[in-house]
Structure formats: C-alpha cells, structure tokens
Motif scaffolding. Structure first.
Motif, mmCIF file in Angstrom:
data_model
loop_
_atom_site.group_PDB
_atom_site.id
_atom_site.type_symbol
_atom_site.label_atom_id
_atom_site.label_comp_id
_atom_site.label_asym_id
_atom_site.label_seq_id
_atom_site.Cartn_x
_atom_site.Cartn_y
_atom_site.Cartn_z
ATOM 1 N N TYR A 1 32.788 52.309 45.563
ATOM 2 C CA TYR A 1 32.580 51.312 46.606
ATOM 3 C C TYR A 1 33.839 51.143 47.449
ATOM 4 O O TYR A 1 34.948 51.162 46.919
ATOM 5 C CB TYR A 1 32.248 49.948 45.992
ATOM 6 C CG TYR A 1 30.788 49.744 45.660
ATOM 7 C CD1 TYR A 1 29.965 49.049 46.534
ATOM 8 C CD2 TYR A 1 30.245 50.240 44.486
ATOM 9 C CE1 TYR A 1 28.637 48.851 46.240
ATOM 10 C CE2 TYR A 1 28.906 50.049 44.182
ATOM 11 C CZ TYR A 1 28.107 49.348 45.067
ATOM 12 O OH TYR A 1 26.774 49.163 44.780
ATOM 13 N N HIS A 2 33.651 50.961 48.736
ATOM 14 C CA HIS A 2 34.682 50.426 49.623
ATOM 15 C C HIS A 2 34.498 48.914 49.647
ATOM 16 O O HIS A 2 33.435 48.395 49.294
ATOM 17 C CB HIS A 2 34.501 50.943 51.061
ATOM 18 C CG HIS A 2 34.870 52.370 51.261
ATOM 19 N ND1 HIS A 2 36.097 52.892 50.938
ATOM 20 C CD2 HIS A 2 34.151 53.395 51.785
ATOM 21 C CE1 HIS A 2 36.129 54.163 51.246
ATOM 22 N NE2 HIS A 2 34.959 54.508 51.756
ATOM 23 N N ARG A 3 35.497 48.194 50.089
ATOM 24 C CA ARG A 3 35.429 46.737 50.189
ATOM 25 C C ARG A 3 34.201 46.291 50.996
ATOM 26 O O ARG A 3 33.480 45.370 50.592
ATOM 27 C CB ARG A 3 36.697 46.173 50.826
ATOM 28 C CG ARG A 3 36.684 44.656 51.020
ATOM 29 C CD ARG A 3 37.964 44.144 51.641
ATOM 30 N NE ARG A 3 39.103 44.455 50.800
ATOM 31 C CZ ARG A 3 39.456 43.770 49.710
ATOM 32 N NH1 ARG A 3 38.752 42.719 49.325
ATOM 33 N NH2 ARG A 3 40.509 44.127 49.006
ATOM 34 N N SER A 4 33.950 46.920 52.118
ATOM 35 C CA SER A 4 32.821 46.505 52.962
ATOM 36 C C SER A 4 31.480 46.699 52.256
ATOM 37 O O SER A 4 30.567 45.889 52.410
ATOM 38 C CB SER A 4 32.837 47.260 54.294
ATOM 39 O OG SER A 4 32.721 48.656 54.069
ATOM 40 N N ARG B 1 31.215 43.928 49.646
ATOM 41 C CA ARG B 1 30.913 42.673 50.336
ATOM 42 C C ARG B 1 29.416 42.573 50.666
ATOM 43 O O ARG B 1 28.803 41.530 50.488
ATOM 44 C CB ARG B 1 31.758 42.566 51.603
ATOM 45 C CG ARG B 1 31.736 41.186 52.236
ATOM 46 C CD ARG B 1 32.604 41.112 53.487
ATOM 47 N NE ARG B 1 34.009 41.350 53.183
ATOM 48 C CZ ARG B 1 34.736 42.334 53.722
ATOM 49 N NH1 ARG B 1 34.209 43.183 54.591
ATOM 50 N NH2 ARG B 1 36.014 42.473 53.404
ATOM 51 N N GLU C 1 37.182 38.896 47.507
ATOM 52 C CA GLU C 1 38.284 39.215 48.420
ATOM 53 C C GLU C 1 39.624 39.223 47.699
ATOM 54 O O GLU C 1 40.605 39.732 48.231
ATOM 55 C CB GLU C 1 38.306 38.236 49.592
ATOM 56 C CG GLU C 1 37.073 38.325 50.487
ATOM 57 C CD GLU C 1 36.824 39.715 51.072
ATOM 58 O OE1 GLU C 1 37.800 40.466 51.308
ATOM 59 O OE2 GLU C 1 35.650 40.058 51.275
ATOM 60 N N ASN D 1 40.314 40.994 45.206
ATOM 61 C CA ASN D 1 40.536 42.345 44.690
ATOM 62 C C ASN D 1 41.248 43.203 45.721
ATOM 63 O O ASN D 1 40.955 43.125 46.915
ATOM 64 C CB ASN D 1 39.191 42.996 44.344
ATOM 65 C CG ASN D 1 38.485 42.279 43.228
ATOM 66 O OD1 ASN D 1 38.915 42.323 42.082
ATOM 67 N ND2 ASN D 1 37.395 41.598 43.563
ATOM 68 N N SER D 2 42.159 44.043 45.258
ATOM 69 C CA SER D 2 42.800 44.996 46.170
ATOM 70 C C SER D 2 41.819 46.135 46.464
ATOM 71 O O SER D 2 40.884 46.386 45.691
ATOM 72 C CB SER D 2 44.072 45.572 45.536
ATOM 73 O OG SER D 2 43.739 46.450 44.475
ATOM 74 N N ASP D 3 42.036 46.819 47.560
ATOM 75 C CA ASP D 3 41.201 47.973 47.898
ATOM 76 C C ASP D 3 41.274 49.027 46.798
ATOM 77 O O ASP D 3 40.265 49.642 46.451
ATOM 78 C CB ASP D 3 41.617 48.574 49.242
ATOM 79 C CG ASP D 3 41.256 47.682 50.421
ATOM 80 O OD1 ASP D 3 40.399 46.786 50.265
ATOM 81 O OD2 ASP D 3 41.835 47.883 51.507
ATOM 82 N N ASN D 4 42.471 49.233 46.257
ATOM 83 C CA ASN D 4 42.625 50.215 45.181
ATOM 84 C C ASN D 4 41.839 49.828 43.934
ATOM 85 O O ASN D 4 41.214 50.693 43.308
ATOM 86 C CB ASN D 4 44.107 50.406 44.819
ATOM 87 C CG ASN D 4 44.853 51.200 45.865
ATOM 88 O OD1 ASN D 4 44.263 51.916 46.667
ATOM 89 N ND2 ASN D 4 46.166 51.055 45.863
ATOM 90 N N ILE E 1 39.160 47.963 43.822
ATOM 91 C CA ILE E 1 37.735 48.132 44.132
ATOM 92 C C ILE E 1 37.340 49.594 43.990
ATOM 93 O O ILE E 1 36.358 49.926 43.312
ATOM 94 C CB ILE E 1 37.406 47.598 45.541
ATOM 95 C CG1 ILE E 1 37.539 46.074 45.569
ATOM 96 C CG2 ILE E 1 36.000 48.032 45.974
ATOM 97 C CD1 ILE E 1 37.491 45.464 46.963
ATOM 98 N N GLU E 2 38.104 50.466 44.598
ATOM 99 C CA GLU E 2 37.776 51.894 44.537
ATOM 100 C C GLU E 2 37.909 52.445 43.118
ATOM 101 O O GLU E 2 37.017 53.152 42.635
ATOM 102 C CB GLU E 2 38.627 52.678 45.522
ATOM 103 C CG GLU E 2 38.239 52.389 46.962
ATOM 104 C CD GLU E 2 39.026 53.190 47.984
ATOM 105 O OE1 GLU E 2 39.613 54.233 47.611
ATOM 106 O OE2 GLU E 2 39.041 52.774 49.157
#
Length: 186
Positions: free
Chosen positions: A51-54, A57, A72, A74-77, A79-80
């Motif tokens: 998943y990406h953040r978007s 979401r 929100e 969570n860091s992007d890293n 999440i991925e």
C-alpha cells in the motif's frame, strides 16, 4: 440479547440461507468509494504488493472514516514495509502484521486484505458478527481467522461470494439488528 423476531417459531435461531443473502445484499447500497476501493485501489495494491499512503487512506475512509487521522501517524516507509510483509505473509499472520500500523485494528486490517483479494478475504465488523450471532452461525465474537472461515463456509453453503455475503450480513444488522447504538462511526 436477540429479539423475539430473531427466532423461528420453534425457538431456534434461523440459519442464513441463499434467499436471505440475495434479499439483504440487494438492499445494500454500494457507494462510489466502495467501488473505487474494490475495483481500482485493491487491484493496484495487489499488483504492486504493498500500500501507498493514499491507498491506505482510501480503504480506511471506506471502512472507518474516524480512523483516518490515526493512520496519518505512520511513516510512508512503515506503510510500505508493513503492508508488503502482510500481503506476502501466510494467512493468519497477515491481518496481525497490518495491525502494527497506527490506527489499524482487525476490522481495518480485514478491509485492507479484502480490498486486495475480495474472493479470499472479507471484512469483519460488529454488524456482520451481530447478524451471524442472531442467526446461530456463531456463538461468540470470533477472532478474525475463525470469522473468515465461518464466512467462507457460509458463502459456500449458500453458493455466493464473500462480498455479497458481507453486504447481506451488514445490511440485515443495519435494518433489523440491535447494535446500532454500538456503531463507533455514528
């Protein structure tokens, strides 16, 4: 406690049938966000493997709008990395890994899995569980893996897919159930 109308005349809880699923799923209103999550976001995530953040979401907005602020954190890293691990993990661990993300509990984790593989996973929530309980399909609130197996077995028994079953379970609870006061999104 179930109401009197939740029992057959002999006092037993009525089982969920194919007619039940067809009736209640037809009453469920599929909203554009659900269509987007299941037809666009989920397949893209499944193909990519994370998943990406978007994407996260969008699924959280579909399942539990109040939780969007929590994810929100969570860091992007994270999440991925965590979603990549979860989507590659053996069944039974994948939802647990997703729960390591801030703002993600079992219901949202189940929605994240369902978005990617709706023929394999289903969403768990208080409405669906209430319907299963009221109809004698479960005797207590099951953890996700046993819940998933109950839903798979039921979908096979009534010859439907997991999404149609989930919509029927949710809709029956919304219209006939007693747990509307427990809805965390109201």
């Amino acid at each position: 406690m179930p109401s009197v109308d939740q029992f057959d005349h002999d006092g037993t809880k009525p089982a969920i049938t194919r007619d039940f699923v067809l009736h209640w799923s037809a009453r469920y209103q599929v909203k554009p966000l659900e269509i987007d999550v299941l037809d666009v976001v989920g397949p893209a995530v499944a193909k990519r493997g994370y998943y990406h953040r978007s994407d996260l979401r969008q699924v959280v907005l579909w399942k539990s709008p109040r939780s969007t602020t929590y994810i929100e954190r969570n860091s992007d890293n994270d999440i991925e990395d965590l979603t990549r691990m979860a989507l590659a993990a053996p069944e039974g661990l994948n939802h647990r890994i997703l729960c390591l993300l801030d703002g993600v509990g079992v219901p949202i984790a189940s929605a994240l899995l369902t978005a990617c593989e709706p023929s394999v996973f289903t969403v768990t929530d208080f409405r669906a569980i209430e319907t299963l309980w009221a109809h004698g399909e479960v005797s207590q609130r099951p953890k996700y893996v046993p819940y998933l197996q109950v839903c798979r077995d039921l979908a096979n028994r009534v010859e439907t897919d997991l999404r149609t079953l989930d919509r029927a379970l949710w809709q029956w609870s919304k219209e006939r159930g007693k747990s509307s006061d427990l809805d965390p999104d109201k």
